[in-house]
Design a protein around this motif. Sequence first.
Motif, PDB file in Angstrom:
ATOM      1  N   ASP A 185       0.845  -1.188   0.000  1.00 42.47           N
ATOM      2  CA  ASP A 185       0.000   0.000   0.000  1.00 42.47           C
ATOM      3  C   ASP A 185       0.882   1.240   0.000  1.00 42.47           C
ATOM      4  O   ASP A 185       1.922   1.280   0.665  1.00 42.47           O
ATOM      5  CB  ASP A 185      -0.911   0.015   1.227  1.00 42.47           C
ATOM      6  N   ALA A 186       0.454   2.239  -0.759  1.00 45.59           N
ATOM      7  CA  ALA A 186       1.187   3.495  -0.832  1.00 45.59           C
ATOM      8  C   ALA A 186       1.121   4.229   0.502  1.00 45.59           C
ATOM      9  O   ALA A 186       0.167   4.070   1.272  1.00 45.59           O
ATOM     10  CB  ALA A 186       0.601   4.376  -1.929  1.00 45.59           C
ATOM     11  N   THR A 187       2.129   5.032   0.735  1.00 45.74           N
ATOM     12  CA  THR A 187       2.160   5.914   1.906  1.00 45.74           C
ATOM     13  C   THR A 187       2.288   7.349   1.408  1.00 45.74           C
ATOM     14  O   THR A 187       2.532   7.599   0.223  1.00 45.74           O
ATOM     15  CB  THR A 187       3.358   5.597   2.826  1.00 45.74           C
ATOM     16  N   GLU A 188       2.158   8.278   2.331  1.00 50.93           N
ATOM     17  CA  GLU A 188       2.290   9.688   1.961  1.00 50.93           C
ATOM     18  C   GLU A 188       3.673   9.996   1.390  1.00 50.93           C
ATOM     19  O   GLU A 188       3.822  10.918   0.593  1.00 50.93           O
ATOM     20  CB  GLU A 188       1.964  10.575   3.165  1.00 50.93           C
ATOM     21  N   ASP A 189       4.684   9.211   1.755  1.00 51.04           N
ATOM     22  CA  ASP A 189       6.033   9.413   1.212  1.00 51.04           C
ATOM     23  C   ASP A 189       6.113   9.094  -0.283  1.00 51.04           C
ATOM     24  O   ASP A 189       7.074   9.473  -0.948  1.00 51.04           O
ATOM     25  CB  ASP A 189       7.056   8.556   1.960  1.00 51.04           C
ATOM     26  N   ASP A 190       5.127   8.376  -0.801  1.00 52.70           N
ATOM     27  CA  ASP A 190       5.117   7.957  -2.209  1.00 52.70           C
ATOM     28  C   ASP A 190       4.440   8.965  -3.139  1.00 52.70           C
ATOM     29  O   ASP A 190       4.445   8.767  -4.358  1.00 52.70           O
ATOM     30  CB  ASP A 190       4.370   6.623  -2.357  1.00 52.70           C
ATOM     31  N   VAL A 191       3.844  10.010  -2.609  1.00 50.85           N
ATOM     32  CA  VAL A 191       2.989  10.892  -3.412  1.00 50.85           C
ATOM     33  C   VAL A 191       3.698  11.419  -4.654  1.00 50.85           C
ATOM     34  O   VAL A 191       3.165  11.323  -5.772  1.00 50.85           O
ATOM     35  CB  VAL A 191       2.413  12.042  -2.562  1.00 50.85           C
ATOM     36  N   ASP A 192       4.870  12.004  -4.517  1.00 55.48           N
ATOM     37  CA  ASP A 192       5.544  12.598  -5.682  1.00 55.48           C
ATOM     38  C   ASP A 192       5.845  11.538  -6.744  1.00 55.48           C
ATOM     39  O   ASP A 192       5.631  11.780  -7.941  1.00 55.48           O
ATOM     40  CB  ASP A 192       6.827  13.315  -5.272  1.00 55.48           C
ATOM     41  N   ALA A 193       6.316  10.381  -6.321  1.00 49.73           N
ATOM     42  CA  ALA A 193       6.620   9.302  -7.276  1.00 49.73           C
ATOM     43  C   ALA A 193       5.351   8.790  -7.952  1.00 49.73           C
ATOM     44  O   ALA A 193       5.365   8.461  -9.144  1.00 49.73           O
ATOM     45  CB  ALA A 193       7.353   8.162  -6.571  1.00 49.73           C
ATOM     46  N   LEU A 194       4.251   8.726  -7.204  1.00 51.10           N
ATOM     47  CA  LEU A 194       2.992   8.266  -7.785  1.00 51.10           C
ATOM     48  C   LEU A 194       2.448   9.264  -8.803  1.00 51.10           C
ATOM     49  O   LEU A 194       1.985   8.866  -9.875  1.00 51.10           O
ATOM     50  CB  LEU A 194       1.964   8.007  -6.682  1.00 51.10           C
ATOM     51  N   VAL A 195       2.498  10.551  -8.487  1.00 47.98           N
ATOM     52  CA  VAL A 195       2.049  11.569  -9.444  1.00 47.98           C
ATOM     53  C   VAL A 195       2.888  11.456 -10.717  1.00 47.98           C
ATOM     54  O   VAL A 195       2.349  11.458 -11.838  1.00 47.98           O
ATOM     55  CB  VAL A 195       2.121  12.988  -8.843  1.00 47.98           C
ATOM     56  N   ALA A 196       4.192  11.325 -10.566  1.00 46.75           N
ATOM     57  CA  ALA A 196       5.071  11.215 -11.736  1.00 46.75           C
ATOM     58  C   ALA A 196       4.752   9.964 -12.555  1.00 46.75           C
ATOM     59  O   ALA A 196       4.722  10.018 -13.795  1.00 46.75           O
ATOM     60  CB  ALA A 196       6.541  11.194 -11.285  1.00 46.75           C
ATOM     61  N   LEU A 197       4.481   8.845 -11.896  1.00 43.54           N
ATOM     62  CA  LEU A 197       4.143   7.612 -12.599  1.00 43.54           C
ATOM     63  C   LEU A 197       2.851   7.775 -13.396  1.00 43.54           C
ATOM     64  O   LEU A 197       2.782   7.437 -14.588  1.00 43.54           O
ATOM     65  CB  LEU A 197       4.009   6.449 -11.611  1.00 43.54           C
ATOM     66  N   VAL A 198       1.805   8.276 -12.748  1.00 46.69           N
ATOM     67  CA  VAL A 198       0.511   8.430 -13.414  1.00 46.69           C
ATOM     68  C   VAL A 198       0.634   9.393 -14.594  1.00 46.69           C
ATOM     69  O   VAL A 198       0.140   9.118 -15.696  1.00 46.69           O
ATOM     70  CB  VAL A 198      -0.572   8.889 -12.411  1.00 46.69           C
ATOM     71  N   GLU A 199       1.301  10.508 -14.386  1.00 47.73           N
ATOM     72  CA  GLU A 199       1.472  11.472 -15.476  1.00 47.73           C
ATOM     73  C   GLU A 199       2.250  10.856 -16.633  1.00 47.73           C
ATOM     74  O   GLU A 199       1.887  11.045 -17.800  1.00 47.73           O
ATOM     75  CB  GLU A 199       2.170  12.734 -14.974  1.00 47.73           C
ATOM     76  N   SER A 200       3.298  10.101 -16.341  1.00 44.88           N
ATOM     77  CA  SER A 200       4.129   9.510 -17.401  1.00 44.88           C
ATOM     78  C   SER A 200       3.370   8.462 -18.205  1.00 44.88           C
ATOM     79  O   SER A 200       3.655   8.260 -19.383  1.00 44.88           O
ATOM     80  CB  SER A 200       5.403   8.894 -16.813  1.00 44.88           C
TER      81      SER A 200
END
Length: 179
Positions: free
Chosen positions: A12-27
């Motif tokens: 499960d994602a944590t708040e520490d993953d937010v920037d990486a997740l945004v970058a993944l979804v955008e990419s």
Amino acid sequence: MDATAVDLTFRDATEDDVDALVALVESAYRGESSRAGWTTEADILEGQRTDPEGVLDVIRSPAGRLLTAERGGRLVACCQLEHRGDHAYFGMFAVSPTAQGTGLGRTVLAEAERLARESWGVTEMHMTVISVRDDLIAWYERRGYRRTGRMTPFPYGDERFGIPQRDDLRFELLVKPLV
């Protein structure tokens, strides 16, 4: 074991993953980088697909989870699962463009379905897909999802969801039994 599942770690994602997740979804969906994969929406939508606040909302939701898939310590895929009574909602699905076409998406989808069934005892998975995404809808149909014909409007004018490049965008509900 499926070759795509080798060395794949789900959590499960944590708040520490937010920037990486945004970058993944955008990419996976927007801009030139998305054209390396087949799930791009670059020809129908410009602008953002998600933002940090939207990702945080999913992570913090008491009714759901944001599942991540990592390989070699690198985030390669994610998806949202939300418990909605007798069914689960599947969304925010993204696979790194360079990993698309390798079976990784199929593996993540299967894990999401298993988790929804085992965690919540749901009998169906629901999702919405932009109705003009014929190739993507066909991919889901090959995995047991069916088109319902139930449409909801695209949020034109709300740039949090992107800037439409055409005027015929709608979301169609797809459903799969999980029995």
